[in-house]
Design an enzyme around this catalytic site. Structure first.
Site, PDB file in Angstrom:
ATOM      1  N   GLN A 113       0.848  -1.192   0.000  1.00 32.06           N
ATOM      2  CA  GLN A 113       0.000   0.000   0.000  1.00 32.06           C
ATOM      3  C   GLN A 113       0.883   1.242   0.000  1.00 32.06           C
ATOM      4  O   GLN A 113       0.390   2.357  -0.112  1.00 32.06           O
ATOM      5  CB  GLN A 113      -0.882   0.022   1.251  1.00 32.06           C
ATOM      6  CG  GLN A 113      -1.843  -1.134   1.337  1.00 32.06           C
ATOM      7  CD  GLN A 113      -2.467  -1.207   2.720  1.00 32.06           C
ATOM      8  OE1 GLN A 113      -3.368  -0.463   3.044  1.00 32.06           O
ATOM      9  NE2 GLN A 113      -1.972  -2.115   3.548  1.00 32.06           N
ATOM     10  N   ASP A 116       6.384   4.600  -1.317  1.00 28.48           N
ATOM     11  CA  ASP A 116       7.730   5.120  -1.073  1.00 28.48           C
ATOM     12  C   ASP A 116       8.847   4.447  -1.856  1.00 28.48           C
ATOM     13  O   ASP A 116      10.015   4.836  -1.731  1.00 28.48           O
ATOM     14  CB  ASP A 116       8.032   5.071   0.437  1.00 28.48           C
ATOM     15  CG  ASP A 116       7.858   3.663   1.015  1.00 28.48           C
ATOM     16  OD1 ASP A 116       8.050   2.665   0.284  1.00 28.48           O
ATOM     17  OD2 ASP A 116       7.521   3.563   2.216  1.00 28.48           O
ATOM     18  N   HIS A 131      -1.279   1.670  -4.319  1.00 32.49           N
ATOM     19  CA  HIS A 131      -1.610   3.097  -4.284  1.00 32.49           C
ATOM     20  C   HIS A 131      -0.640   3.962  -5.092  1.00 32.49           C
ATOM     21  O   HIS A 131      -0.480   5.146  -4.805  1.00 32.49           O
ATOM     22  CB  HIS A 131      -1.651   3.584  -2.828  1.00 32.49           C
ATOM     23  CG  HIS A 131      -2.768   2.984  -2.036  1.00 32.49           C
ATOM     24  ND1 HIS A 131      -2.699   2.751  -0.687  1.00 32.49           N
ATOM     25  CD2 HIS A 131      -3.995   2.554  -2.420  1.00 32.49           C
ATOM     26  CE1 HIS A 131      -3.835   2.205  -0.262  1.00 32.49           C
ATOM     27  NE2 HIS A 131      -4.631   2.071  -1.307  1.00 32.49           N
ATOM     28  N   CYS A 139      -0.006  14.654 -14.918  1.00 29.07           N
ATOM     29  CA  CYS A 139      -0.844  15.809 -15.215  1.00 29.07           C
ATOM     30  C   CYS A 139      -2.281  15.318 -15.386  1.00 29.07           C
ATOM     31  O   CYS A 139      -2.551  14.475 -16.249  1.00 29.07           O
ATOM     32  CB  CYS A 139      -0.361  16.498 -16.489  1.00 29.07           C
ATOM     33  SG  CYS A 139      -1.460  17.840 -16.985  1.00 29.07           S
ATOM     34  N   CYS A 159       2.717  21.214 -15.317  1.00 30.95           N
ATOM     35  CA  CYS A 159       2.964  20.509 -16.566  1.00 30.95           C
ATOM     36  C   CYS A 159       3.295  21.527 -17.657  1.00 30.95           C
ATOM     37  O   CYS A 159       3.027  22.723 -17.494  1.00 30.95           O
ATOM     38  CB  CYS A 159       1.696  19.732 -16.921  1.00 30.95           C
ATOM     39  SG  CYS A 159       1.787  18.830 -18.462  1.00 30.95           S
ATOM     40  N   CYS A 161       1.665  21.916 -20.151  1.00 33.24           N
ATOM     41  CA  CYS A 161       0.372  22.466 -20.590  1.00 33.24           C
ATOM     42  C   CYS A 161      -0.175  23.491 -19.591  1.00 33.24           C
ATOM     43  O   CYS A 161      -1.218  24.090 -19.823  1.00 33.24           O
ATOM     44  CB  CYS A 161      -0.641  21.338 -20.816  1.00 33.24           C
ATOM     45  SG  CYS A 161      -1.315  20.645 -19.293  1.00 33.24           S
ATOM     46  N   GLY A 198       2.710  -4.543   9.000  1.00 35.30           N
ATOM     47  CA  GLY A 198       2.619  -3.099   9.263  1.00 35.30           C
ATOM     48  C   GLY A 198       1.454  -2.394   8.609  1.00 35.30           C
ATOM     49  O   GLY A 198       1.601  -1.280   8.125  1.00 35.30           O
ATOM     50  N   ASN A 224       2.915  -6.868  13.453  1.00 37.66           N
ATOM     51  CA  ASN A 224       2.511  -5.497  13.778  1.00 37.66           C
ATOM     52  C   ASN A 224       2.956  -5.176  15.199  1.00 37.66           C
ATOM     53  O   ASN A 224       3.106  -6.065  16.038  1.00 37.66           O
ATOM     54  CB  ASN A 224       0.981  -5.340  13.658  1.00 37.66           C
ATOM     55  CG  ASN A 224       0.563  -3.880  13.453  1.00 37.66           C
ATOM     56  OD1 ASN A 224       0.891  -3.006  14.244  1.00 37.66           O
ATOM     57  ND2 ASN A 224      -0.153  -3.631  12.367  1.00 37.66           N
ATOM     58  N   ALA A 243       8.611  -4.406  12.840  1.00 39.28           N
ATOM     59  CA  ALA A 243       8.741  -5.154  11.584  1.00 39.28           C
ATOM     60  C   ALA A 243      10.198  -5.528  11.315  1.00 39.28           C
ATOM     61  O   ALA A 243      10.487  -6.661  10.909  1.00 39.28           O
ATOM     62  CB  ALA A 243       8.175  -4.330  10.438  1.00 39.28           C
TER      63      ALA A 243
HETATM   64  P1  NAD Z   1      -1.691   2.862   8.906  1.00 41.39           P
HETATM   65  O1  NAD Z   1      -0.969   4.141   9.169  1.00 41.39           O
HETATM   66  O2  NAD Z   1      -3.171   2.882   8.899  1.00 41.39           O
HETATM   67  O3  NAD Z   1      -1.238   1.747   9.962  1.00 41.39           O
HETATM   68  C1  NAD Z   1       0.120   1.426  10.151  1.00 41.39           C
HETATM   69  C2  NAD Z   1       0.197   0.147  10.957  1.00 41.39           C
HETATM   70  O4  NAD Z   1       1.567  -0.182  11.111  1.00 41.39           O
HETATM   71  C3  NAD Z   1      -0.415   0.257  12.353  1.00 41.39           C
HETATM   72  O5  NAD Z   1      -1.231  -0.870  12.587  1.00 41.39           O
HETATM   73  C4  NAD Z   1       0.816   0.281  13.283  1.00 41.39           C
HETATM   74  O6  NAD Z   1       0.563  -0.357  14.519  1.00 41.39           O
HETATM   75  C5  NAD Z   1       1.819  -0.509  12.491  1.00 41.39           C
HETATM   76  N1  NAD Z   1       3.226  -0.155  12.748  1.00 41.39           N
HETATM   77  C6  NAD Z   1       3.760   1.063  12.984  1.00 41.39           C
HETATM   78  N2  NAD Z   1       5.084   0.979  13.140  1.00 41.39           N
HETATM   79  C7  NAD Z   1       5.409  -0.336  13.006  1.00 41.39           C
HETATM   80  C8  NAD Z   1       6.626  -1.052  13.075  1.00 41.39           C
HETATM   81  N3  NAD Z   1       7.803  -0.446  13.296  1.00 41.39           N
HETATM   82  N4  NAD Z   1       6.586  -2.387  12.905  1.00 41.39           N
HETATM   83  C9  NAD Z   1       5.402  -3.025  12.691  1.00 41.39           C
HETATM   84  N5  NAD Z   1       4.221  -2.406  12.622  1.00 41.39           N
HETATM   85  C10 NAD Z   1       4.227  -1.063  12.765  1.00 41.39           C
HETATM   86  O7  NAD Z   1      -1.083   2.316   7.530  1.00 41.39           O
HETATM   87  P2  NAD Z   1      -1.777   1.502   6.368  1.00 41.39           P
HETATM   88  O8  NAD Z   1      -2.612   0.405   6.921  1.00 41.39           O
HETATM   89  O9  NAD Z   1      -0.702   1.168   5.405  1.00 41.39           O
HETATM   90  O10 NAD Z   1      -2.777   2.550   5.717  1.00 41.39           O
HETATM   91  C11 NAD Z   1      -2.382   3.880   5.487  1.00 41.39           C
HETATM   92  C12 NAD Z   1      -2.419   4.330   4.022  1.00 41.39           C
HETATM   93  O11 NAD Z   1      -1.574   5.498   3.896  1.00 41.39           O
HETATM   94  C13 NAD Z   1      -1.849   3.328   3.099  1.00 41.39           C
HETATM   95  O12 NAD Z   1      -2.814   3.075   2.154  1.00 41.39           O
HETATM   96  C14 NAD Z   1      -0.629   3.980   2.448  1.00 41.39           C
HETATM   97  O13 NAD Z   1      -0.856   4.141   1.068  1.00 41.39           O
HETATM   98  C15 NAD Z   1      -0.558   5.380   2.965  1.00 41.39           C
HETATM   99  N6  NAD Z   1       0.734   5.727   3.595  1.00 41.39           N
HETATM  100  C16 NAD Z   1       1.894   5.323   3.002  1.00 41.39           C
HETATM  101  C17 NAD Z   1       3.107   5.604   3.581  1.00 41.39           C
HETATM  102  C18 NAD Z   1       4.367   5.120   2.882  1.00 41.39           C
HETATM  103  O14 NAD Z   1       4.388   4.998   1.654  1.00 41.39           O
HETATM  104  N7  NAD Z   1       5.445   4.828   3.623  1.00 41.39           N
HETATM  105  C19 NAD Z   1       3.160   6.306   4.787  1.00 41.39           C
HETATM  106  C20 NAD Z   1       1.948   6.747   5.372  1.00 41.39           C
HETATM  107  C21 NAD Z   1       0.735   6.434   4.777  1.00 41.39           C
END
Ligand code: NAD
Length: 264
Positions: A113, A116, A131, A139, A159, A161, A198, A224, A243
């Protein structure tokens, strides 16, 4: 006294890691689903992190497509900060551990999800980005794409444009890129183990993936810091902890079992 309690908890987790490693070694196909939590130790806050970016920029105010369309300059203030964090971030041992598991032939694919790019930077291949990816800008007017790296800090990028560019990521309220959802469902419908790392499993439709895997009789191994909505209802093995630490131990255990030929 506290140390004694901690060591008991740790021992329990270790035993669960051993069980998870055994089922991964036996499974013909393991898939991982990762969320923001896997990148927290790389310095990118998840939505639940205290004191981070998301405390100043409420995701529901800055992360919706409606907010972007209504006031892109305002949303770009948040996006500049987020891209600075993402540019600095490096894969941590959890990303590297999953890439290693894939090289060992014990992880078929990763559905993330996250936006990054850290799975790819750690060497994982064929990553399914649910995502999108923040390395590209799109654009919304003419569809041209640009490398995000080239944008000037603090300036709202445009962009050729003239339209304002948007990161090529899925904002709240936007559709998942075409083809990604069926691809993810097909993958988890045929997997034997789903490793969920995570994610709070609260963002739809990504949170339907574990249910699809479970309906196909996959075992759910969840990593988690704390229990989630999945833990009691769906998860078979819950590995509580960071993690980076849990994935590292899990991969080590899989390697040990494989090298000792305990499981064929
Ligand atoms: P979330 O923020 O809803 O939940 C994060 C989960 O990770 C929590 O349950 C938390 O307890 C757990 N967590 C935090 N630190 C941890 C660690 N060190 N080890 C293990 N678990 C850990 O995230 P989500 O469920 O991915 O949903 C959020 C949405 O936001 C996603 O769809 C994503 O696209 C986006 N997002 C992405 C990033 C990124 O790309 N790094 C960052 C923030 C949000």
């Amino acid at each position: 006294m506290i140390r004694c309690h901690e060591s008991i908890v740790r021992r329990n987790v270790r035993e669960e890691i051993r069980k998870a490693a055994e089922i991964i070694c036996q499974a013909p196909k393991t898939v991982a689903l990762t969320g923001a939590g896997i990148s927290v130790e790389s310095g990118i806050p998840d939505f639940r992190s205290v004191g981070g970016l998301w405390e100043r920029f409420d995701p529901m105010e800055y992360g919706t497509i409606q907010a972007f369309l209504a006031n892109p300059e305002k949303v770009w203030m948040m996006l500049h900060e987020m891209s600075a964090l993402m540019k600095r971030a490096q894969p941590n041992p959890a990303h590297k551990g999953l890439a290693r598991l894939q090289k060992m032939g014990k992880l078929h694919n990763i559905i993330t999800q996250n936006i990054d790019n850290l799975h790819q930077e750690s060497g994982a291949t064929g990553v399914i980005e649910f995502h999108g990816n923040c390395r590209t800008l799109v654009c919304l007017s003419c569809g041209q794409r640009f490398e995000a790296e080239k944008i000037e800090d603090g300036v709202t990028p445009r962009c050729d444009c003239g339209a304002i560019l948007k990161p090529d990521v899925v904002f709240f309220g936007e559709q998942i890129p075409s083809g990604i959802l069926p691809q993810a469902y097909a993958l988890v419908s045929s997997c034997h183990v789903l490793l969920v790392v995570g994610t709070s499993a609260e963002v739809t439709p990504a949170n339907t993936i574990p249910y699809t895997a479970k309906m196909a009789k996959a075992e759910i191994v969840e990593i988690n810091l704390m229990p989630t909505v999945l833990t009691k209802s769906l998860t078979d093995i819950f590995l509580q902890g960071k993690a980076s630490e849990i994935v590292t131990e899990l991969v080590r255990e899989v390697q040990r079992i494989m090298s000792e030929g305990e499981v064929t």
